[in-house]
Design an enzyme around this catalytic site. Structure first.
Site, short mmCIF file in Angstrom:
data_model
loop_
_atom_site.label_atom_id
_atom_site.label_comp_id
_atom_site.label_asym_id
_atom_site.label_seq_id
_atom_site.Cartn_x
_atom_site.Cartn_y
_atom_site.Cartn_z
N GLU A 124 30.35 71.95 32.80
CA GLU A 124 31.04 71.94 31.58
C GLU A 124 31.91 70.92 30.88
O GLU A 124 31.36 69.52 31.70
CB GLU A 124 32.27 72.83 32.34
CG GLU A 124 32.65 72.27 33.57
CD GLU A 124 34.20 73.11 34.24
OE1 GLU A 124 34.78 73.57 33.10
OE2 GLU A 124 33.47 73.38 35.66
N LYS A 184 34.70 67.30 30.28
CA LYS A 184 35.18 66.66 31.36
C LYS A 184 36.68 66.43 29.98
O LYS A 184 36.30 65.51 29.25
CB LYS A 184 35.24 65.65 31.67
CG LYS A 184 35.61 64.60 32.67
CD LYS A 184 34.42 63.78 32.22
CE LYS A 184 35.49 62.71 33.81
NZ LYS A 184 36.76 61.94 33.18
N ASP A 242 40.20 65.18 28.11
CA ASP A 242 40.55 64.18 29.25
C ASP A 242 41.91 64.67 29.08
O ASP A 242 43.12 64.28 28.32
CB ASP A 242 40.79 63.04 27.27
CG ASP A 242 40.58 61.63 27.97
OD1 ASP A 242 41.18 61.34 29.25
OD2 ASP A 242 40.27 61.45 26.81
N TYR A 283 39.44 74.37 37.41
CA TYR A 283 37.69 73.82 37.38
C TYR A 283 37.09 74.12 38.66
O TYR A 283 35.63 74.21 39.32
CB TYR A 283 37.25 72.45 37.05
CG TYR A 283 38.10 71.46 37.22
CD1 TYR A 283 38.32 71.25 38.38
CD2 TYR A 283 39.01 71.02 36.23
CE1 TYR A 283 38.82 69.81 38.84
CE2 TYR A 283 39.42 69.51 36.39
CZ TYR A 283 39.78 69.23 37.46
OH TYR A 283 40.21 68.74 38.00
N LYS A 301 29.64 60.46 31.34
CA LYS A 301 30.91 59.66 30.23
C LYS A 301 30.01 59.82 29.10
O LYS A 301 28.92 59.39 29.14
CB LYS A 301 31.32 58.21 30.47
CG LYS A 301 32.27 58.62 32.18
CD LYS A 301 33.18 58.72 31.25
CE LYS A 301 34.03 59.12 32.60
NZ LYS A 301 34.91 58.12 32.67
N CYS A 352 47.06 24.30 15.40
CA CYS A 352 47.02 25.03 16.42
C CYS A 352 48.52 26.82 15.24
O CYS A 352 49.12 25.69 14.81
CB CYS A 352 47.83 25.00 17.58
SG CYS A 352 49.14 26.18 18.27
N CYS A 404 52.22 25.79 17.01
CA CYS A 404 52.55 24.74 18.00
C CYS A 404 52.04 23.56 16.37
O CYS A 404 52.77 22.28 16.54
CB CYS A 404 53.07 24.51 18.67
SG CYS A 404 50.68 23.57 19.10
N CYS A 416 44.31 24.85 21.93
CA CYS A 416 45.29 24.04 21.43
C CYS A 416 45.38 23.55 22.92
O CYS A 416 45.76 24.15 24.15
CB CYS A 416 46.77 24.83 20.94
SG CYS A 416 48.25 24.42 20.54
N CYS A 432 53.89 23.97 23.38
CA CYS A 432 52.70 24.63 22.82
C CYS A 432 54.18 26.34 23.14
O CYS A 432 53.65 26.83 24.60
CB CYS A 432 51.86 24.69 22.02
SG CYS A 432 51.25 27.06 21.77
N1 5U1 Z 1 35.28 69.97 34.17
C1 5U1 Z 1 35.81 69.45 35.55
N2 5U1 Z 1 36.14 68.40 36.01
N3 5U1 Z 1 36.63 68.06 36.70
C2 5U1 Z 1 37.33 66.87 37.49
N4 5U1 Z 1 35.25 69.62 36.85
C3 5U1 Z 1 35.36 69.32 37.21
N5 5U1 Z 1 35.34 68.40 39.19
C4 5U1 Z 1 36.53 67.77 39.59
C5 5U1 Z 1 37.35 66.20 38.94
C6 5U1 Z 1 38.01 65.68 39.57
O1 5U1 Z 1 35.96 67.73 41.22
C7 5U1 Z 1 35.19 67.84 41.65
C8 5U1 Z 1 35.17 67.38 42.92
C9 5U1 Z 1 36.12 69.84 42.24
#
Ligand code: 5U1
Length: 683
Positions: A117, A119, A121, A229, A318, A412, A415, A430, A436
């Site tokens: 799924e 990740k 932010d 999640y 990532k 620089c 100075c 410098c 400076c």
């Molecule tokens: N989508 C998702 N993000 N996330 C972050 N699943 C998920 N699971 C995580 C984390 C830190 O940790 C599992 C080990 C529960």
């Protein structure tokens, strides 16, 4: 209860169900079922009933999402089951390694079933439901202890205050990510601009800022959302067999789960999911920075277990660093603490992965030549995480006619002293030192920084003013400042001035390691400072040491030894040190550490990866080396131990696949302290 109240209670209960159902359709399913006006009418009727019959009011009523007054602080919450972080994979090869590691551990080479799924932010949050009612929400914090943010989380409309459905557990701790969707983020920033208030750099910061409000009425104005999640723990219902079924169960309770979650089999299919998600990324309503991959079977998850704070059965893939094309408007030269001159490209502002970038480093003059970059060129900018954005390449096909060479600086920029170009050295400097102003400012900022003398409240802007006003000409003069002088500076009242003065006084009680580090000797980081303190035990002995004696310390080579020796030969530096000692700086005596005698780690090879909480990586390295261990940068069959911190990535997977022993920093500390009970000092 009177008959009238009973009727009111029944109507209120029915309204609550009705409103919750419509909210669920609107905020969770994204499929509203009635017009806004009708919804508002139901809501107002419920408010009216609860006002006229306060006894029918319940905490989980949809009218009770927003608190009435700010709270003084956030209480601590101890997580019953730690909130883990995830190891990282950066390409399909590392995803393959992840699978191989698991197959090896299970002694079974069949492809595994996974749930993948996006990740998100955002910020990891834990929700606790008791008998179906939301009773607590907490931040992840350090994984063991977070902060109680219940009143803020209650304002998030997609989080049910009461669970729905048939199989409501007695207790459920559920985890997920709180995010600010992109549309809400840009609306919030427009509002902030309108009010002349701070603009948030990205949705994650905005979400974090919103959850950290002590006044939940402010949080309630931020359109936060949450995707769940995982189940942390549960009582009163049994867990399903797979993670996919966990997500379906959470959904059946009215919690929002990501509709992009999918089950796939084998590492190749995982890599394909990641590729597809990278394509889809720009069409999503929220920011994501990768894909989370979990072994689907909960029985296998239990068998695989954990290393340090990360599960062996999950990994975060990532996405590669983000890029954007923009134009170079100009190039300036900045002067660093050691006088190094760094070219910085001033850019036409461009959004790179949700962050507006207007400056990017060109590192050094050689890099300008290597890239053949010119003013007015169109360039590719790359930003990875929190690292300073850099110019990656020139788009030669788009080179404009007015592209002009970047002049090599002769003086620089601060100075004006002549710059030193040393044959064979990439860095131009410098060498005016503290004469400076740029170097003086940076030296002071370093001196007061957290790992040095840690003077709270003495930030960069204040340091700039102190130097610009001529109030401080070297670090020792900080201790001669008085409250009156400080309070005359911009944005400083008498109270803040007194706080800075107090913080300066407090910083006088320090350690030899911090003192050495704070002096800003070239190439002396806090690990080298620690090694010096441990090996010599006193400032006088370090000052008296020649280069040969200095080089006897592990990790101090000829160049570092030369810098240290040179530093202590300069009259100006000796005078500043005397003034600092006269001002009252002092530290406890440092026990000199016998090298590797009897140590558990002597002769062993360690690799350190991920973020450590108890040590910096350099400190861990220095301590290991002090006790006779080797510290290597890469994992191989010869590695004895991998020390894995948070967010450990491919090294962790590799160590697992090679069967290398993985330890966490607590275990490292134990190994280091087994024969040296005082080894924790000065960390
Ligand atoms: N989508 C998702 N993000 N996330 C972050 N699943 C998920 N699971 C995580 C984390 C830190 O940790 C599992 C080990 C529960």
């Amino acid at each position: 209860m009177s008959a009238e109240t009973t009727t009111a209670a029944k109507e209120a209960a029915s309204l609550r169900n009705n409103i919750n159902e419509h909210s669920y359709r609107y905020y969770v399913l994204d499929a509203p079922s009635i017009p806004d006006n009708d919804y508002d009418r139901l809501f107002r009727r419920l408010q009216e009933l609860e006002k006229n019959f306060p006894e029918v009011l319940v905490l989980e009523s949809p009218t009770q999402r927003v608190g009435e007054k700010p709270q003084p602080h956030f209480d601590e919450v101890k997580h019953e089951v730690p909130m883990l972080s995830l190891g990282n994979a950066f390409d399909s090869e590392e995803l393959g390694d992840f699978e191989k590691g698991i197959q090896k551990q299970l002694s079974d080479t069949s492809p595994l079933a996974y749930t993948c799924e996006p990740k998100l932010d955002g910020l990891a949050v834990s929700l606790l439901y008791e008998n179906g009612k939301l009773v607590r929400a907490a931040t992840r914090g350090d994984g063991s202890t977070g902060e109680n943010i219940t009143s803020n989380v209650r304002t998030i409309r997609s989080i049910p205050l009461a669970l729905m459905g048939e199989n409501i557990p007695r207790k459920l701790e559920v985890r997920g990510e709180v995010i600010l969707p992109l549309q809400g983020f840009s609306q919030l920033n427009s509002k902030q601009i309108g009010k002349g208030e701070k603009v948030f750099a990205n949705p994650r910061n905005a979400a974090a800022g919103s959850l950290r409000q002590l006044d939940s009425r402010i949080t309630a104005t931020r359109p936060l959302d949450m995707y769940c999640y995982a189940i942390g723990w549960m009582e009163g219902e049994s867990l399903p067999a797979t993670h996919g079924e966990v997500l379906a169960y959470l959904k059946s309770l009215g919690l929002k789960v990501n509709p992009e979650a999918a089950q796939v089999t084998g590492a190749e299919a995982v890599a394909e999911y990641c590729r597809a998600m990278a394509e889809k990324r720009s069409t999503l309503a929220y920011e994501i920075d990768g894909v989370v991959v979990k072994v689907d079977s909960l029985a296998l998850q239990a068998k695989l277990g954990f290393v340090t704070r990360a599960p062996r059965w999950a990994i975060a893939y990532k996405f590669p660093a983000e890029e954007a094309v923009t134009q170079i408007l100009d190039v300036d030269f900045q002067v660093g603490r050691t006088g190094a001159i760094t070219p910085v490209a001033r850019l036409k502002p461009v959004s790179v992965g949700g962050v507006t970038v207007s400056n990017a480093t060109l590192h050094n003059l050689d890099e300008i030549k290597r890239l053949d970059v010119r003013i007015n060129d169109f360039v590719v900018i790359c930003r990875a995480g929190d690292v300073i954005p850099e110019v990656q390449r020139v788009v030669m096909a788009q080179r404009p006619d007015n592209a002009t060479q970047i002049p090599q600086p002769k003086h620089c920029p601060v100075c004006n002293s002549e710059l030193e170009y040393t044959e064979g050295e990439v860095i131009v400097r410098c060498d005016a030192g503290l004469a400076c102003q740029a170097q003086l400012k940076e030296a002071i900022k370093h001196f007061v920084s957290r790992r040095a003398l840690d003077v709270e409240g003495l930030g960069a802007k204040l340091v700039d003013q102190l130097v610009d006003e001529g109030l401080v000409n070297n670090v020792a003069e900080l201790y001669h400042l008085n409250v009156e002088q400080l309070s005359k500076l911009e944005r400083m009242g008498p109270k803040s001035a007194q706080n800075v003065k107090d913080a300066l006084d407090k910083s006088k009680q320090t350690s030899l390691q911090r003192f050495l580090y704070s002096l800003g000797i070239r190439e002396v980081g806090d690990a080298t400072a620690l090694a010096l303190a441990r090996n010599f035990g006193s400032l006088e002995k370090i000052q008296a040491a020649n280069e040969e004696v200095l080089m006897a310390v592990d990790d101090i080579g000829p160049i570092v030894a030369q810098h240290i020796h040179h530093f202590f030969q300069q009259e100006e530096n000796i005078n500043v040190i005397h003034s600092l000692l006269d001002a009252g700086l002092e530290w406890d005596p440092v026990p000199v550490v016998a090298k590797s005698e009897g140590s558990q780690v002597a002769g062993k090879t360690f690799v350190i990866t991920g973020t450590l909480a108890l040590f910096t990586r350099e400190q861990a390295k220095a301590k290991l080396q002090e006790q006779g261990a080797k510290v290597s940068g890469s994992v191989s069959k010869k590695t004895d131990y991998l020390v894995a911190g948070e967010e450990a990535g491919s090294k962790l997977s590799k160590a697992q696949s090679l069967g290398v022993e993985v330890i966490d920093e607590q275990q490292l500390q134990e190994l280091l302290t087994l024969i040296q009970p005082h080894a924790k000092e000065n960390l």
